[in-house]
Every structure is written in C-alpha cells, then in structure tokens.
Design a protein around this motif. Structure first.
Motif, PDB file in Angstrom:
ATOM      1  N   THR A 419       0.816  -1.220   0.000  1.00  0.00           N
ATOM      2  CA  THR A 419       0.000   0.000   0.000  1.00  0.00           C
ATOM      3  C   THR A 419       0.850   1.272   0.000  1.00  0.00           C
ATOM      4  OG1 THR A 419      -0.128   0.059   2.427  1.00  0.00           O
ATOM      5  CG2 THR A 419      -1.834  -1.183   1.252  1.00  0.00           C
ATOM      6  N   ASN A 420       2.159   1.104  -0.246  1.00  0.00           N
ATOM      7  CA  ASN A 420       3.076   2.251  -0.256  1.00  0.00           C
ATOM      8  C   ASN A 420       3.014   3.043   1.052  1.00  0.00           C
ATOM      9  OD1 ASN A 420       4.028   1.837  -2.952  1.00  0.00           O
ATOM     10  ND2 ASN A 420       2.113   2.682  -3.711  1.00  0.00           N
ATOM     11  N   GLY A 421       2.892   2.311   2.154  1.00  0.00           N
ATOM     12  CA  GLY A 421       2.920   2.945   3.467  1.00  0.00           C
ATOM     13  C   GLY A 421       1.610   3.564   3.915  1.00  0.00           C
ATOM     14  N   GLN A 422       0.543   3.392   3.143  1.00  0.00           N
ATOM     15  CA  GLN A 422      -0.752   3.955   3.515  1.00  0.00           C
ATOM     16  C   GLN A 422      -1.377   3.106   4.628  1.00  0.00           C
ATOM     17  OE1 GLN A 422      -2.198   6.774   2.370  1.00  0.00           O
ATOM     18  NE2 GLN A 422      -0.379   7.212   1.157  1.00  0.00           N
ATOM     19  N   ILE A 423      -1.373   3.620   5.853  1.00  0.00           N
ATOM     20  CA  ILE A 423      -1.817   2.837   7.004  1.00  0.00           C
ATOM     21  C   ILE A 423      -3.301   2.491   6.898  1.00  0.00           C
ATOM     22  CG2 ILE A 423      -2.171   2.899   9.513  1.00  0.00           C
ATOM     23  CD1 ILE A 423       0.389   4.495   9.755  1.00  0.00           C
ATOM     24  N   GLY A 424      -4.119   3.447   6.475  1.00  0.00           N
ATOM     25  CA  GLY A 424      -5.551   3.183   6.349  1.00  0.00           C
ATOM     26  C   GLY A 424      -5.839   2.054   5.373  1.00  0.00           C
ATOM     27  N   ALA A 425      -5.180   2.090   4.196  1.00  0.00           N
ATOM     28  CA  ALA A 425      -5.385   1.044   3.194  1.00  0.00           C
ATOM     29  C   ALA A 425      -4.870  -0.298   3.695  1.00  0.00           C
ATOM     30  CB  ALA A 425      -4.679   1.416   1.888  1.00  0.00           C
ATOM     31  N   ALA A 426      -3.728  -0.292   4.390  1.00  0.00           N
ATOM     32  CA  ALA A 426      -3.177  -1.535   4.934  1.00  0.00           C
ATOM     33  C   ALA A 426      -4.101  -2.121   5.991  1.00  0.00           C
ATOM     34  CB  ALA A 426      -1.791  -1.279   5.521  1.00  0.00           C
ATOM     35  N   ALA A 427      -4.654  -1.270   6.845  1.00  0.00           N
ATOM     36  CA  ALA A 427      -5.571  -1.740   7.882  1.00  0.00           C
ATOM     37  C   ALA A 427      -6.809  -2.369   7.263  1.00  0.00           C
ATOM     38  CB  ALA A 427      -5.964  -0.584   8.800  1.00  0.00           C
ATOM     39  N   GLU A 428      -7.294  -1.805   6.156  1.00  0.00           N
ATOM     40  CA  GLU A 428      -8.477  -2.355   5.483  1.00  0.00           C
ATOM     41  C   GLU A 428      -8.180  -3.734   4.915  1.00  0.00           C
ATOM     42  OE1 GLU A 428     -11.650  -1.174   1.937  1.00  0.00           O
ATOM     43  OE2 GLU A 428     -10.136   0.256   2.590  1.00  0.00           O
ATOM     44  N   ILE A 429      -6.996  -3.908   4.309  1.00  0.00           N
ATOM     45  CA  ILE A 429      -6.611  -5.211   3.772  1.00  0.00           C
ATOM     46  C   ILE A 429      -6.494  -6.242   4.886  1.00  0.00           C
ATOM     47  CG2 ILE A 429      -4.729  -6.485   2.661  1.00  0.00           C
ATOM     48  CD1 ILE A 429      -4.176  -3.976   0.990  1.00  0.00           C
ATOM     49  N   LEU A 430      -5.891  -5.825   6.006  1.00  0.00           N
ATOM     50  CA  LEU A 430      -5.676  -6.739   7.124  1.00  0.00           C
ATOM     51  C   LEU A 430      -6.951  -7.016   7.909  1.00  0.00           C
ATOM     52  CD1 LEU A 430      -2.306  -5.242   8.431  1.00  0.00           C
ATOM     53  CD2 LEU A 430      -2.604  -7.471   7.360  1.00  0.00           C
ATOM     54  N   GLY A 431      -7.965  -6.167   7.717  1.00  0.00           N
ATOM     55  CA  GLY A 431      -9.216  -6.360   8.436  1.00  0.00           C
ATOM     56  C   GLY A 431      -9.152  -5.936   9.884  1.00  0.00           C
ATOM     57  N   ILE A 432      -8.314  -4.940  10.196  1.00  0.00           N
ATOM     58  CA  ILE A 432      -8.215  -4.435  11.564  1.00  0.00           C
ATOM     59  C   ILE A 432      -8.353  -2.918  11.540  1.00  0.00           C
ATOM     60  CG2 ILE A 432      -6.764  -6.344  12.380  1.00  0.00           C
ATOM     61  CD1 ILE A 432      -4.328  -4.611  12.055  1.00  0.00           C
ATOM     62  N   HIS A 433      -8.611  -2.323  12.700  1.00  0.00           N
ATOM     63  CA  HIS A 433      -8.732  -0.878  12.794  1.00  0.00           C
ATOM     64  C   HIS A 433      -7.346  -0.246  12.662  1.00  0.00           C
ATOM     65  CE1 HIS A 433      -9.592   3.125  14.476  1.00  0.00           C
ATOM     66  NE2 HIS A 433     -10.836   2.889  14.080  1.00  0.00           N
ATOM     67  N   ARG A 434      -7.272   0.966  12.084  1.00  0.00           N
ATOM     68  CA  ARG A 434      -5.975   1.595  11.864  1.00  0.00           C
ATOM     69  C   ARG A 434      -5.256   1.856  13.184  1.00  0.00           C
ATOM     70  NH1 ARG A 434      -5.732   6.241   8.467  1.00  0.00           N
ATOM     71  NH2 ARG A 434      -3.806   6.718   9.554  1.00  0.00           N
ATOM     72  N   ASN A 435      -6.002   2.092  14.279  1.00  0.00           N
ATOM     73  CA  ASN A 435      -5.346   2.276  15.578  1.00  0.00           C
ATOM     74  C   ASN A 435      -4.651   0.987  16.028  1.00  0.00           C
ATOM     75  OD1 ASN A 435      -6.428   4.786  15.475  1.00  0.00           O
ATOM     76  ND2 ASN A 435      -7.780   4.580  17.227  1.00  0.00           N
TER      77      ASN A 435
END
Length: 446
Positions: A419-435
């Motif tokens: 995700t090129n370091g995009q935490i929000g997009a990575a959290a969505e892929i992983l299925g967890i909250h960004r926090n």
C-alpha cells in the motif's frame, strides 16, 4: 495435449502473432493450427476437439466477438476463446472479461496469462462443503472446531441472563458477532443493540458520545444530545475496544455500571439507564491493570462472564468452512457460480498468518470471488502477497521456523509495502482498525 486454433493470426495485420504463439507455447507440446479466415475456421472447428481458439477480431470487434461467442457454444468440447483486437475499447474489454481480450501487439506474458485462464483445468480442487451457520440477524457464526463449540456453549449459558459480558480476542475474530448473539438470545432482544467502537472516536468526543451532552456544554453544543447509554435503554450497549479510553472515562463507565445511572456532559441531573453491557477488547486487560492503564475495579465489573475467541489460526478446519461460507455469500452477491477451491489456493490460505483473522479472510475471499473467471477459486485469484509468501526471513537460516510475532510482523511489513505505506489502506486489507495497526507497528518497531 493442448489443441489450439489460431484464426487470422498469420497476416501482417496481426503483427506475426502466429509465429509468436508457436514460440511461446509450441515447445510445451501444444498442437497449434492456423485458419486464415472465418470460412476455413468454421470447417476446422468441425474436424476435431479444440481446447482454445485464438481469434484476431476485425474492424467491427464487438460484432466479431458476439459471433465467436455464439459459434463456440455449439462446437464440440466448447473451446475457450482468447480474443485479440487492435486497440480494444473499454466496453469490449468489460464485455469479454471472462474470455480474455488482448491488444495488438500481444506481449508474451499477457498471452500466457490469458492462456492459463482459458486452457482446460486439470488442477486438483476441493469441493466447497455445505455450511449451516448459526444465524445472528444479518451476521453468522461459522465453525465446528472444539474452540468454537466451547464459545457456542458459553453463549447459550450466559445469554438468558442479564450479566455483563467481556468478550476478548484479537481484531477480526468476531467479537461484535458474539455480542449480537448474546443480545438476540437474551431477555432484552426486543430492545436496541447499540455498538460503539471506543478506539475509533477521539478521546475528547467519546464522553459526549457515550453519555450525551446538554445544550451549551461546550463550544459547538448547540442542542441537547442523547448519548449511547440512553439510546440503548431496554437493550444492549456494546463497547468495543474498551481498553482504548482514559482512566477518567473508565471511572464514569464504572459508575454507570454500578449505579445504573449517568449524567450528560454539562448537566447535573442523574438519568437512570437500564441496559445490558457487553464489552470487548483485543488487549490483555490484566497486563494493562499492572501497567496502570486500566482500572481493576472496572475489569471485575465487566468480566462477570468472559468469552475468549480463538485466533483463526487456532481453529483448524474452520478455515475451509469459513471460506465456503464467504465464497457462497459473495458468489451470490456478484452473480458467480463457484463450487470448489484448488488444492494450491487452499494450501496458501492455510499457511497464511491471518493477522486480521476472520475479517481479513472475508476481505481476501471477496476479492478472489470478484476476479474469479470460472467455477473454481484458484491461487491466481488470491492477492499477490499470498503467492509470494515464504516461510523464512532473509536474516534467518533457510527453513528456520518463525515465531508467531515474526510471522505477523513480516506480513504487516509486506502489506504496508503493497500500500506504499498507507496505514488506512493496509488496515483495510488486514481487516483491523488503523489504531490497532499503528499499535502493532510500534510494538514490532516497523
């Protein structure tokens, strides 16, 4: 042996496609014949059993494509079509998505990818089993592992009471679904189920969200607001990620649980509340108590009954049942017919770290169903990071086994790279909250 008929691929307008095809796949034992035009192609289609037809479309590509689709339906063995066009339009590509439309000049990797989709499938596959989920309104509890059977038994025992319940488990394990199951099978099922994700609401707004506020309580409070405790009156209030709140707010939650009354922010009146409280967390609350980050008295008020949810990796063959359930759910949504999963795809799913647990699996299967082109879910339908996964780290001996933390850290790193370091997009892929993802990044020093 693969038998392929190439139509219109010999002329100069095809960019020497026939010669290229013979180079690309001829050495693999494929039998390739050519037809210069449609009349010859029709005659040759009637002389043998063809697996794949490669057709160069003319100026009227849409009409040619429709003709080929109708023609091949009546041909013995129903050969698959790979269409090739000069600068295909977006509309043509969308209409022929399941067939494969390539643009001239054709690149080797694009042709071989289309051929893999089109050629007869011999890959071993497992028929997806029938699944009878435990319905929880629009949600479902799926699984037959020993760990999940224990969860079902505990839900059945605690639901008829009004006891406060603490659901513990990693992100994506289904804490809210379990909370809803307790609610719908309990004495307040006719009341509202109000869910609050404490980690998703800024601390300075969370108190007002939970308890409400009076007009003029703070800048911007232009009218009275009823909080979630009052909204859940006569029903269930579900506080997710309860460890993500300050000690001061924890004290107010404790008072609400003990006294069954609240005060709105900026108000002086006490308001009685009659709610069943279910809390959830992915943290170790006893460790948080030792560190002074969670109130011990609140913990014991919440943990009258504790339900611990297993990680997906601890649920054994539930992975196949969940996969079957999600495949059928999304196949129906997207108009697909998928009845099996290839052995290789299932092996990749079983070897995956599943940082986001069931929620991550759901996201992966939805994506796979969307890109699937036939009735079998295959490895190539899974995200790229699945096909590139290995069981070792670069700085460890080859073949060395990893700890769960190392696997999780490595998978998070791979998704962040994707995700090129995009935490929000990575959290969505992983299925967890960004926090939760941010906390894990800090924990692993990423």
């Amino acid at each position: 042996m693969l038998r392929m008929l190439a139509v219109g691929a010999e002329g100069s307008g095809s960019g020497g496609l026939l010669h290229s095809i013979r180079q690309w796949v001829g050495e693999g034992g494929a039998e390739i014949e050519a037809a210069a035009d449609l009349p010859r192609a029709v005659r040759q289609l009637g002389t043998g059993r063809w697996h794949v037809v490669v057709a160069v479309l003319g100026e009227h590509a849409d009409d040619d494509l429709a003709w080929w689709v109708d023609t091949l339906r009546g041909v013995t063995a129903a050969p698959r079509l790979i269409a090739v066009a000069h600068s295909p339009s977006m509309g043509l590509v969308l209409r022929a998505e399941k067939l494969g439309v390539l643009s001239l000049p054709v690149r080797r990797e694009d042709f071989l990818r289309a051929l893999r989709r089109a050629r007869p499938i011999t890959e071993a596959a497992v028929t997806l089993p029938a699944v009878e989920p435990h319905a929880v309104g629009p949600y479902a509890l799926v699984g037959q592992s020993a760990a999940m059977l224990d969860v079902y038994k505990l839900i059945a025992r605690v639901a008829p009471s009004t006891a406060t319940v603490l659901v513990q488990g990693e992100s994506g394990t289904g804490k809210e679904v379990v909370a809803r199951a307790v609610h719908v099978n309990g004495p307040v099922s006719s009341g509202a189920f109000v869910a609050v994700n404490c980690a998703a609401i800024p601390e300075n707004l969370l108190e007002s969200e939970l308890f409400g506020h009076e007009k003029g309580a703070f800048t911007g409070a232009v009218m009275r607001k009823v909080g979630r405790f009052e909204q859940a009156g006569g029903g269930t209030l579900f506080l997710d990620e309860i460890a993500d709140m300050s000690l001061a707010l924890q004290a107010k939650i404790l008072r609400a649980v003990q006294e069954r009354e609240i005060e709105r922010v900026g108000g002086t009146d006490t308001i009685p509340v009659d709610v069943r409280l279910i809390a959830a967390t992915n943290r170790d609350l006893k460790e948080a108590i030792k560190q002074g980050r969670f109130r011990e008295d609140l913990y014991y008020r919440l943990a009258v009954v504790q339900i611990r949810l297993p990680r997906l990796g601890e649920r054994g063959d539930d992975l196949l049942l969940l996969t079957a359930y999600f495949v059928r759910q999304f196949a129906e949504r997207y108009g697909k017919q998928i009845h099996a999963i290839s052995d290789r795809a299932l092996e990749l799913l079983r070897n995956h770290a599943w940082v986001g647990n069931v929620r991550e699996l759901r996201n992966v299967i939805e994506r796979a169903v969307i890109v699937a082109t036939d009735d079998v879910l295959r490895a190539e339908h899974l995200p790229e990071e699945f096909r590139g996964e290995e069981a070792t780290l670069p700085d460890r001996p080859e073949g060395a086994l990893l700890t769960l933390a190392e696997v999780e850290a490595r998978h998070i790193t791979r998704v962040l790279t994707h995700t090129n370091g995009q935490i929000g997009a990575a959290a969505e892929i992983l299925g967890i909250h960004r926090n939760t993802l941010t906390r894990k990044m800090k924990e692993y020093g990423l």
